[in-house]
Each structure stands twice: as structure tokens, then as C-alpha cells.
Design a protein around this motif. Structure first.
Motif, PDB file in Angstrom:
ATOM      1  N   HIS A 254      33.567  44.309  28.401  1.00 14.38           N
ATOM      2  CA  HIS A 254      33.390  45.576  28.339  1.00 14.38           C
ATOM      3  C   HIS A 254      33.758  46.365  29.562  1.00 14.38           C
ATOM      4  O   HIS A 254      33.699  47.198  29.772  1.00 14.38           O
ATOM      5  CB  HIS A 254      32.310  46.345  27.762  1.00 14.38           C
ATOM      6  CG  HIS A 254      32.916  45.859  26.624  1.00 14.38           C
ATOM      7  ND1 HIS A 254      31.339  46.602  25.957  1.00 14.38           N
ATOM      8  CD2 HIS A 254      33.716  45.868  25.243  1.00 14.38           C
ATOM      9  CE1 HIS A 254      31.604  46.093  24.379  1.00 14.38           C
ATOM     10  NE2 HIS A 254      32.301  46.134  24.378  1.00 14.38           N
ATOM     11  N   GLY A 255      33.350  45.204  31.291  1.00 10.19           N
ATOM     12  CA  GLY A 255      33.563  45.292  31.764  1.00 10.19           C
ATOM     13  C   GLY A 255      34.925  45.508  32.937  1.00 10.19           C
ATOM     14  O   GLY A 255      35.891  45.145  31.741  1.00 10.19           O
ATOM     15  N   HIS A 256      34.872  45.914  34.624  1.00  7.30           N
ATOM     16  CA  HIS A 256      36.113  45.836  34.772  1.00  7.30           C
ATOM     17  C   HIS A 256      36.608  45.143  36.415  1.00  7.30           C
ATOM     18  O   HIS A 256      37.546  44.543  37.285  1.00  7.30           O
ATOM     19  CB  HIS A 256      36.669  47.032  35.231  1.00  7.30           C
ATOM     20  CG  HIS A 256      36.737  48.103  34.371  1.00  7.30           C
ATOM     21  ND1 HIS A 256      37.870  48.414  33.771  1.00  7.30           N
ATOM     22  CD2 HIS A 256      35.575  49.264  34.081  1.00  7.30           C
ATOM     23  CE1 HIS A 256      37.965  49.496  32.779  1.00  7.30           C
ATOM     24  NE2 HIS A 256      36.624  50.124  32.633  1.00  7.30           N
ATOM     25  N   GLN A 257      35.261  43.863  35.865  1.00  8.20           N
ATOM     26  CA  GLN A 257      34.510  43.155  37.295  1.00  8.20           C
ATOM     27  C   GLN A 257      35.057  41.413  35.796  1.00  8.20           C
ATOM     28  O   GLN A 257      34.469  41.342  35.625  1.00  8.20           O
ATOM     29  CB  GLN A 257      33.870  42.948  38.028  1.00  8.20           C
ATOM     30  CG  GLN A 257      33.790  44.521  39.333  1.00  8.20           C
ATOM     31  CD  GLN A 257      32.448  44.528  39.777  1.00  8.20           C
ATOM     32  OE1 GLN A 257      31.751  44.941  39.127  1.00  8.20           O
ATOM     33  NE2 GLN A 257      33.404  45.689  40.950  1.00  8.20           N
ATOM     34  N   ASP A 258      35.039  40.952  37.185  1.00  6.61           N
ATOM     35  CA  ASP A 258      35.103  39.107  37.066  1.00  6.61           C
ATOM     36  C   ASP A 258      33.400  39.063  36.935  1.00  6.61           C
ATOM     37  O   ASP A 258      32.174  39.319  38.084  1.00  6.61           O
ATOM     38  CB  ASP A 258      35.909  38.161  38.078  1.00  6.61           C
ATOM     39  CG  ASP A 258      37.144  38.333  37.613  1.00  6.61           C
ATOM     40  OD1 ASP A 258      37.646  38.590  37.127  1.00  6.61           O
ATOM     41  OD2 ASP A 258      37.870  38.186  38.590  1.00  6.61           O
TER      42      ASP A 258
ATOM     43  N   ILE B  31      28.837  39.435  39.203  1.00  9.37           N
ATOM     44  CA  ILE B  31      30.021  39.010  40.073  1.00  9.37           C
ATOM     45  C   ILE B  31      30.500  38.491  41.004  1.00  9.37           C
ATOM     46  O   ILE B  31      29.942  38.552  41.745  1.00  9.37           O
ATOM     47  CB  ILE B  31      30.078  40.649  40.529  1.00  9.37           C
ATOM     48  CG1 ILE B  31      29.606  42.437  39.579  1.00  9.37           C
ATOM     49  CG2 ILE B  31      31.576  40.580  41.128  1.00  9.37           C
ATOM     50  CD1 ILE B  31      29.541  43.471  40.234  1.00  9.37           C
ATOM     51  N   VAL B  32      31.847  38.101  40.292  1.00  7.78           N
ATOM     52  CA  VAL B  32      32.245  36.798  41.370  1.00  7.78           C
ATOM     53  C   VAL B  32      33.843  37.873  42.062  1.00  7.78           C
ATOM     54  O   VAL B  32      34.394  38.376  41.311  1.00  7.78           O
ATOM     55  CB  VAL B  32      32.500  35.815  40.462  1.00  7.78           C
ATOM     56  CG1 VAL B  32      31.420  34.564  40.353  1.00  7.78           C
ATOM     57  CG2 VAL B  32      33.623  35.425  39.584  1.00  7.78           C
TER      58      VAL B  32
ATOM     59  N   VAL C  45      33.406  35.655  32.771  1.00 14.22           N
ATOM     60  CA  VAL C  45      35.122  36.427  32.244  1.00 14.22           C
ATOM     61  C   VAL C  45      35.501  36.945  33.008  1.00 14.22           C
ATOM     62  O   VAL C  45      35.467  37.638  33.927  1.00 14.22           O
ATOM     63  CB  VAL C  45      33.608  37.470  31.379  1.00 14.22           C
ATOM     64  CG1 VAL C  45      33.989  38.140  30.539  1.00 14.22           C
ATOM     65  CG2 VAL C  45      32.389  36.351  30.421  1.00 14.22           C
ATOM     66  N   PHE C  46      36.800  36.976  32.626  1.00 12.00           N
ATOM     67  CA  PHE C  46      38.025  37.654  33.306  1.00 12.00           C
ATOM     68  C   PHE C  46      38.543  38.943  32.622  1.00 12.00           C
ATOM     69  O   PHE C  46      39.184  38.628  31.649  1.00 12.00           O
ATOM     70  CB  PHE C  46      38.976  36.868  34.166  1.00 12.00           C
ATOM     71  CG  PHE C  46      38.329  35.503  34.590  1.00 12.00           C
ATOM     72  CD1 PHE C  46      38.688  35.708  35.928  1.00 12.00           C
ATOM     73  CD2 PHE C  46      38.677  34.583  33.825  1.00 12.00           C
ATOM     74  CE1 PHE C  46      37.439  35.112  36.625  1.00 12.00           C
ATOM     75  CE2 PHE C  46      37.875  33.610  34.838  1.00 12.00           C
ATOM     76  CZ  PHE C  46      38.012  33.907  36.219  1.00 12.00           C
TER      77      PHE C  46
END
Length: 365
Positions: free
Chosen positions: A156-160, A204-205, A173-174
Motif C-alpha cells: 500500500h506504500g509508495h516506496q520500495d 526502505i531500500v 516489494v516494489f
């Protein structure tokens, strides 16, 4: 997630003593069933059967059943008959009921569905009433915990996001490309998914095009499969047996991990709303299969539920009841009547597709 999808199981069935019509019914039913591949073999085949069905409504059929029972000592050899067996045996009742055929076949192939002859059993009696009320106790699980919860939150996020266990990444997760990179084997992922108390860390990566290129699994298929592994025949929290649910749309089952009877459940739930008690009454499927399907459709967003469920979801951390009872003995209220109508022949819906095809095949109108 193609490399993680369990392969469709093949069950080799030997039919003995069947007339042309009965043989045609089984062949058509097997052809249209997709969650398990049923293959009909003969005695001349070099392959060992997984299940033998023998029509025992005649003396010749009974003799054949005894012969095959001796010939295949490690294989379930079931009686297929209109009357209850006079001997203890795996048993499939006539006539074939399409709503219960495959759950019974699955039970038979696993050594279950045994008819026990007792002193009170009348050999000429009718088959047990499959519509008798059933009761079972179920447990629940929270989709917000463990590996499944971490994947759901990251999607549900916007970051990897990398999800780690014991300092090692399990998956990355991407969200921007709706893909997941798996860094462990399918067997390891299944083991970790089944641990309700698994400690995971989300981190976060930085953007990495090489990782994204290697990410071949869709978030949807990963959530679906991990929901099944996590559920393990449990009800997804905070649903209860009284929660009313339906499907928003039909899942693309050809691209998702198979759940037994998912085709029938999808077809039914796209046209009616029910709760678990009513569903258990009108579609007598195996409860673990129903609950795994509800978990998969709920986690992936296909399942729509009533306002009571939405309110309960806001209080998810205050769970109290871990287990509860489900019963098919529900009153014939409006919901139950509409659900029964959806699965029964009627003026508007005279027969199911399979029943209509079979009648054409048999030259009937």
C-alpha cells in the motif's frame, strides 16, 4: 508467482461397472473440474489408480468390488450405489450431486467418507441425507501479523520495501510496478507464512533497476498465495460466521494459486450475498477450503463485506474470540432463500451449466 504456485494434483480414477450414462456423467464432470485433474484409467492401464469407483447395485457389481478390493489393497475401492452398502466401505451415493461430488471424491481418495455398517443399519435403506445440519468449530487469524501483514502493508506504500526476518531479506516489494522479488525458496516462504508470531522488519531500500528487473512475481499473486498458506483453514479476522459478504468481481483464477472449489465459490458469490452459516448450508463444501478462499479474496481486495465487518475492522487489535462455531442449521430467512435459489434449478435458472451440458450429452431436454 508461477514458480510458487502448487501444481494441480492428478487423481487417477478407475470406473467399473458403469453404464454409458454414468460413465458420461463422470467424464464430463472431470473435464470441467480445474482445481484437481481427474484422469480416468482402465484395468489394462499400467498406471496404479488413486481411487476405484465400482457400481455395486447388482450382484455382479458387488463381486467386482470384492475382486478389486483384493487386487488393489492400498487403494480406496468405493461403492457407487443408490442404496447404503451392506458392508463397511468407502461410499459415493447415487444419484450424483454436482454440489458435493468433488468434496466427496477428494475425501474418498484420501481414505475418508467410509460408510460404517452397524446393527442399526438397514441394508435396503436410503442413503444418508446430505442436507442434514452440519456443525464445526473454526479458528481465526489476523492478516495484519507476520509475513503476510508486512507484505500487505508494503504493497500500500509508495516506496520500495524489503521485509527481513532475522536480519535476512525474505522479499522485496516494489509498489510502483506491482511486483515482488523473492529471496527465499517457495518451501521456506510457506514455512514462514504459517508462523503467526514471526518477527519481521520492514526497511526502505534504494531504487535498484536490477532488482526490479528480477522481480517476476505480482503483488496480487503473492498476497493470494501467502493468504492461503497463512490461513491454514482459519477464518480471516475480524470476520465472523454472521458477517455478510460477496465478491466485488471475479478473480482471474488462471493466474492465481488454486483453491479447491474456487470456481464454484466465485460463480456463487458474484451473484449473491451470504454469511458463513448460510454458505455452509447451501454449498456443503469442506470448511477449510471455504475459509482459505475467503482469506485469499479478502486479502487481495476481491471480497466485499457489510458495515458490521468494516466497524469491527477498526477495532482489530481488540480481538477476543479466537474460535467460534459454524452451523448449517440456519432458519430459512430471506438471505438463505435467495442463496438456495442461486444454487438450485428454477424457472429463471433451470439448470447449472454442467447439468445442461450433461442433459444434452445424454439426449435429454
Amino acid at each position: 508467482m508461477d514458480n510458487l504456485l502448487p501444481k494441480i494434483k492428478t487423481v487417477r480414477v478407475m470406473l467399473q461397472g458403469m453404464g454409458e450414462q454414468q460413465d458420461a456423467v463422470f467424464r464430463m464432470a472431470f473435464k470441467m473440474h480445474h482445481t484437481t485433474h481427474y484422469e480416468i484409467i482402465t484395468r489394462e492401464s499400467a498406471e496404479q489408480p488413486d481411487l476405484v469407483l465400482v457400481d455395486t447395485d447388482s450382484e455382479a457389481g458387488l463381486a467386482s468390488w470384492r475382486e478389486l478390493k483384493a487386487a488393489y489393497p492400498g487403494v480406496p475401492v468405493a461403492m457407487f450405489a443408490g442404496k447404503t452398502p451392506s458392508e463397511t466401505s468407502p461410499y459415493l451415493a447415487k444419484p450424483i450431486k454436482f454440489d458435493t461430488l468433488f468434496p466427496v471424491l477428494r475425501s474418498l481418495s484420501q481414505g475418508g467418507h467410509i460408510f460404517e455398517v452397524s446393527e442399526n443399519t438397514e441394508s435396503a435403506g436410503e442413503a444418508p441425507d446430505s442436507r442434514a445440519p452440519r456443525k464445526t468449530t473454526i479458528r481465526r487469524f489476523s492478516p495484519r501479523r507476520g509475513l503476510l501483514g508486512a507484505l500487505k502493508a508494503a504493497s500500500h506504500g509508495h516506496q520500495d520495501i524489503a521485509v527481513l526476518h532475522e536480519g535476512r531479506p525474505v522479499l522485496i516489494v516494489f509498489p510502483s510496478i506491482q511486483r515482488v522479488l523473492l529471496t527465499v525458496s517457495a518451501a521456506e516462504l510457506e514455512r514462514l507464512s504459517k508462523d503467526d508470531h514471526l518477527a519481521v522488519v520492514s526497511k526502505i531500500v534504494p531504487d535498484n533497476p536490477i532488482w526490479k528487473e528480477k522481480a517476476k512475481v505480482t503483488i496480487m499473486s503473492c498476497l493470494w498465495q501467502m493468504a492461503i498458506w497463512t490461513a491454514q483453514g482459519r477464518l480471516v479476522y475480524p470476520m465472523t460466521p454472521q458477517t455478510v459478504f460477496t465478491l466485488k468481481r471475479w478473480p482471474n483464477l488462471t493466474r492465481l494459486a488454486p483453491v479447491p472449489e474456487s470456481m464454484r465459490l466465485s460463480a456463487f458469490l458474484t451473484k449473491t450475498s451470504v454469511n458463513l452459516n448460510v454458505l455452509y448450508k447451501v454449498m456443503p463444501l469442506e470448511m477449510p477450503d471455504i475459509l482459505n478462499y475467503l482469506a485469499a479474496t479478502s486479502v487481495t481486495g476481491f471480497l466485499a463485506t457489510d458495515d458490521e465487518y468494516a466497524a469491527a475492522q477498526a477495532k482489530a487489535e481488540n480481538a477476543t474470540a479466537d474460535s467460534m462455531n459454524v452451523s448449517s442449521d440456519v432458519p430459512d430467512d430471506q438471505m438463505a432463500k435467495e442463496a438456495q435459489k442461486a444454487v438450485s434449478p428454477s424457472a429463471e435458472q433451470p439448470r447449472s451449466l454442467l447439468q445442461r451440458l450433461m442433459r444434452k450429452l445424454l439426449g435429454k431436454r
